[in-house]
Design a protein around this motif. Structure first.
Motif, PDB file in Angstrom:
ATOM      1  N   TYR A   1      13.221  14.161  -7.780  1.00 34.83           N
ATOM      2  CA  TYR A   1      12.702  14.135  -8.954  1.00 34.83           C
ATOM      3  C   TYR A   1      13.414  13.394  -9.984  1.00 34.83           C
ATOM      4  CZ  TYR A   1      11.656  16.421 -13.395  1.00 34.83           C
ATOM      5  OH  TYR A   1      11.361  16.701 -14.870  1.00 34.83           O
TER       6      TYR A   1
ATOM      7  N   ARG B   1      -9.363   9.533 -22.576  1.00 35.49           N
ATOM      8  CA  ARG B   1      -8.449  10.542 -22.947  1.00 35.49           C
ATOM      9  C   ARG B   1      -8.838  11.457 -24.018  1.00 35.49           C
ATOM     10  NH1 ARG B   1      -3.463   9.921 -22.862  1.00 35.49           N
ATOM     11  NH2 ARG B   1      -3.088   9.562 -25.084  1.00 35.49           N
TER      12      ARG B   1
ATOM     13  N   GLY C   1       5.495  16.411 -22.090  1.00 35.21           N
ATOM     14  CA  GLY C   1       5.199  14.852 -21.981  1.00 35.21           C
ATOM     15  C   GLY C   1       4.396  14.682 -23.049  1.00 35.21           C
TER      16      GLY C   1
ATOM     17  N   ASP D   1       9.458  14.639 -24.601  1.00 42.80           N
ATOM     18  CA  ASP D   1       9.089  13.492 -23.880  1.00 42.80           C
ATOM     19  C   ASP D   1      10.254  12.810 -23.583  1.00 42.80           C
ATOM     20  OD1 ASP D   1       6.133  11.876 -23.417  1.00 42.80           O
ATOM     21  OD2 ASP D   1       7.910  10.545 -23.157  1.00 42.80           O
TER      22      ASP D   1
ATOM     23  N   MET E   1      10.908  17.721 -19.789  1.00 44.51           N
ATOM     24  CA  MET E   1      10.045  19.067 -20.013  1.00 44.51           C
ATOM     25  C   MET E   1      10.598  20.230 -19.296  1.00 44.51           C
ATOM     26  SD  MET E   1       6.460  18.538 -17.948  1.00 44.51           S
ATOM     27  CE  MET E   1       6.447  17.022 -17.192  1.00 44.51           C
TER      28      MET E   1
ATOM     29  N   MET F   1      -0.674  16.975 -20.824  1.00 44.24           N
ATOM     30  CA  MET F   1      -1.807  16.346 -20.742  1.00 44.24           C
ATOM     31  C   MET F   1      -1.206  14.885 -19.963  1.00 44.24           C
ATOM     32  SD  MET F   1      -4.602  14.931 -23.137  1.00 44.24           S
ATOM     33  CE  MET F   1      -5.386  13.096 -22.884  1.00 44.24           C
TER      34      MET F   1
ATOM     35  N   TYR G   1       3.867  13.117 -10.547  1.00 45.46           N
ATOM     36  CA  TYR G   1       4.471  13.581  -9.715  1.00 45.46           C
ATOM     37  C   TYR G   1       3.742  14.096  -8.245  1.00 45.46           C
ATOM     38  CZ  TYR G   1       7.825  13.857 -13.509  1.00 45.46           C
ATOM     39  OH  TYR G   1       8.654  13.453 -14.627  1.00 45.46           O
TER      40      TYR G   1
HETATM   41  C1  LIG Z   1       0.443   9.180 -19.308  1.00 47.69           C
HETATM   42  S1  LIG Z   1       1.697   9.692 -20.732  1.00 47.69           S
HETATM   43  C2  LIG Z   1       0.573  11.020 -21.551  1.00 47.69           C
HETATM   44  C3  LIG Z   1       1.386  11.243 -22.863  1.00 47.69           C
HETATM   45  C4  LIG Z   1       0.406  12.264 -23.590  1.00 47.69           C
HETATM   46  N1  LIG Z   1       0.728  13.570 -23.158  1.00 47.69           N
HETATM   47  C5  LIG Z   1      -0.741  12.082 -24.241  1.00 47.69           C
HETATM   48  O1  LIG Z   1      -1.792  12.282 -23.422  1.00 47.69           O
HETATM   49  O2  LIG Z   1      -0.975  11.090 -24.786  1.00 47.69           O
HETATM   50  C6  LIG Z   1       2.674  10.734 -19.722  1.00 47.69           C
HETATM   51  C7  LIG Z   1       4.098  10.834 -20.426  1.00 47.69           C
HETATM   52  O3  LIG Z   1       4.452  12.003 -19.733  1.00 47.69           O
HETATM   53  C8  LIG Z   1       5.980  11.761 -20.026  1.00 47.69           C
HETATM   54  N2  LIG Z   1       6.823  12.619 -18.940  1.00 47.69           N
HETATM   55  C9  LIG Z   1       6.640  12.413 -17.549  1.00 47.69           C
HETATM   56  N3  LIG Z   1       7.496  13.471 -17.064  1.00 47.69           N
HETATM   57  C10 LIG Z   1       8.292  13.814 -17.929  1.00 47.69           C
HETATM   58  C11 LIG Z   1       9.439  14.824 -17.741  1.00 47.69           C
HETATM   59  N4  LIG Z   1       9.838  15.309 -16.940  1.00 47.69           N
HETATM   60  N5  LIG Z   1       9.530  15.414 -19.157  1.00 47.69           N
HETATM   61  C12 LIG Z   1       9.074  14.972 -20.464  1.00 47.69           C
HETATM   62  N6  LIG Z   1       8.134  13.948 -20.236  1.00 47.69           N
HETATM   63  C13 LIG Z   1       7.735  13.518 -19.226  1.00 47.69           C
HETATM   64  C14 LIG Z   1       6.188  10.523 -19.868  1.00 47.69           C
HETATM   65  O4  LIG Z   1       7.356   9.904 -20.813  1.00 47.69           O
HETATM   66  C15 LIG Z   1       5.055   9.861 -20.657  1.00 47.69           C
HETATM   67  O5  LIG Z   1       5.173   9.733 -22.104  1.00 47.69           O
END
Ligand SMILES: C[S@@+](CC[C@H](N)C(=O)[O-])C[C@H]1O[C@@H](n2cnc3c(N)ncnc32)[C@H](O)[C@@H]1O
Length: 233
Positions: free
Chosen positions: A6, A45, A69, A90, A119, A133, A139
């Motif tokens: 992870y 989206r 995220g 994020d 998160m 989202m 993952y």
């Molecule tokens: C595809 S983007 C989507 C961003 C937002 N939710 C949207 O729909 O506009 C995925 C986001 O998830 C964040 N992310 C992934 N794993 C995370 C974690 N463990 N903790 C915080 N953020 C995470 C990434 O940094 C990225 O900005």
């Protein structure tokens, strides 16, 4: 405890969204006109954001919500306008910095606070609801399972998150490949068998109070993702 796998994946995701894809994401979430694949991804989206918002009442006064995220915060802002107090978190400090600079005034007594971090950090506190989202889509099965269970521990009412259905693999790779230059590809989206994954999560003793809500797939050209709602009784 977080697994080594992870932590490695989280670091790769952070590097990707903080550096490689930052400008592409800023354009995607802006009001700037985009065309072709980007426009289609944006439309998908937008439909997914509307789907997630549909799972919440119009008046969210008094709700504390974690946007896990949050990226540039579009969903957090919509929930805030419904009166919720939203904490967006994020991995990408750059994305969060950009989002904070562009944060509009929040209406209807709500608030939005966006911070950089993981998160799954327990220090973020407890919430009425969690939304995620297209952040858990990065993952694989076991890590998504642990993440959902970890978020559930801090949530008193409901969670709405998206996962990439395993049938979407080819389309998703195609979309990501066209959106970003070769060599700049996303830390791979991890399609999962959603029904099986959610079934397994719900068999955990700690999840005894949780049940499935509505599950909605948004399937558009260049965007496929499934919203899963889990509700706590
Ligand atoms: C595809 S983007 C989507 C961003 C937002 N939710 C949207 O729909 O506009 C995925 C986001 O998830 C964040 N992310 C992934 N794993 C995370 C974690 N463990 N903790 C915080 N953020 C995470 C990434 O940094 C990225 O900005």
């Amino acid at each position: 405890m977080e697994s080594a796998a992870y932590i490695r994946r989280r670091d790769a995701i952070q590097t990707y969204f903080d550096r490689t894809a930052l400008d592409a994401w800023k354009r995607l979430v802006s009001t700037e006109k985009v065309s072709g694949v980007r426009a289609r991804v944006r439309a998908g989206r937008d439909a997914m954001r509307a789907t997630i918002l549909d799972r919440f009442p119009n008046d969210l006064s008094g709700w504390r919500i974690l946007d896990a995220g949050c990226g540039a915060g579009p969903l957090a802002i919509e929930l805030g306008h419904r009166g919720a107090h939203v904490l967006g978190v994020d991995l990408s400090p750059e994305m969060v910095g950009h989002a904070n600079e562009a944060l509009p005034a929040i209406r209807n007594g709500g608030s939005v606070r966006l911070v950089a971090g993981d998160m799954l950090a327990a220090s973020l506190g407890d919430f009425d609801a969690v939304v995620a989202m297209d952040s858990l889509i990065h993952y694989p099965h076991d890590e998504a399972h642990e993440a959902i269970a970890s978020l559930a521990r801090r949530t008193s009412r409901k969670m709405v998150f998206t996962l990439a259905p395993s049938t979407a693999l080819l389309e998703t790779l195609r979309a990501v490949g066209k959106l970003f230059p070769r060599g700049d590809r996303a830390p791979l989206i991890q399609p999962v068998a959603i029904d099986r994954l959610i079934g397994e999560v719900l068999t955990r003793p700690q999840m005894a109070e949780w049940a499935r809500g509505t599950s909605t797939r948004v399937s558009r050209p260049f965007y496929i993702s499934q919203a899963v709602e889990l509700v706590r009784s």
